[in-house]
Design an enzyme around this catalytic site. Sequence first.
Site, short mmCIF file in Angstrom:
data_model
loop_
_atom_site.label_atom_id
_atom_site.label_comp_id
_atom_site.label_asym_id
_atom_site.label_seq_id
_atom_site.Cartn_x
_atom_site.Cartn_y
_atom_site.Cartn_z
N SER A 83 46.11 70.07 39.65
CA SER A 83 46.02 70.86 38.37
C SER A 83 46.06 69.90 37.01
O SER A 83 46.78 68.80 37.19
CB SER A 83 47.03 71.98 38.54
OG SER A 83 47.14 72.62 37.06
N TYR A 132 56.34 75.62 39.36
CA TYR A 132 54.88 75.29 39.60
C TYR A 132 54.66 73.94 38.89
O TYR A 132 54.02 72.95 39.82
CB TYR A 132 54.02 76.39 39.17
CG TYR A 132 52.69 75.97 39.35
CD1 TYR A 132 51.94 75.86 40.50
CD2 TYR A 132 51.92 75.50 38.24
CE1 TYR A 132 50.55 75.58 40.64
CE2 TYR A 132 50.53 74.95 38.17
CZ TYR A 132 49.90 75.22 39.51
OH TYR A 132 48.67 75.06 39.67
#
Length: 267
Positions: free
Chosen positions: A129, A142
């Site tokens: 990401s 996360y």
Amino acid sequence: MKTILITGASTGIGRATAELFFARGWNVVATMRTPNSAREDGRWLVTRLDVTDPASIESALQAANARFGQIDVLVNNAGYGLVGTFESMDEARIHKQFETNVFGLMRMCRALIPQFRARGEGVLINVASMGGRLAFPFYSVYHATKWAVDGFSESLQFELAPLGIRVKLIEPGAIKTDFYDRSADFVHDRSLTAYNDLVDKGMRRSNAFGARGASPDIVAAAIWKAATDGSARLRYPVGSDARGLLFTRRLLPDGVYRSLIAKQLLG
């Protein structure tokens, strides 16, 4: 004919990637925790694989090798987001997030590397990401997993390149998938009242940002490029937001960057 194995292929990025490679003539092993597919084709294999379950990994690889002979590309796509206030998160939730996003990805790499090493070629593609190199509020755990995947992949590239194995990192920005709703694990204890206004504002703005995200198809296209370009390139940012924010993060001093993000998401 080459074969790709994709984890988390039931929806979103994984599904779009499976469809793209199948359309372009590859054998596709589309793995998911609950197999579901109406397609019947010799180049299409749907099989159960849960990255937190070593036995299911072994079974899926056996099925893939039995059908296609070998796997040429692994796409580690399975994952989800634990979101909310860190103070509200218990140990079990935090462990589950790392178990899926980090340790599961490592299990898959460890399972495929011997096969690639024996042939002197192969591609490991880890879907990380833009959140593996920058951070937003209420995504602390996360982000920790994605930063771990980033560092793991960069180091692994040094080890595997001399063996003919290429390691790739896909870094999507906001993408219209289940990440922001069904696949998210949101945690906030409303009794921690000091956070409530910040959480309400921050999550509303963050979800609105996600709702404007790009199609999973652009990530699938980046994965195709990473799998086929034959280069030693490691990172593939995906989406104008990812490219813009990563550039801004490099350009601005830490304090200025943090103030910018805080103003947009919490201000």
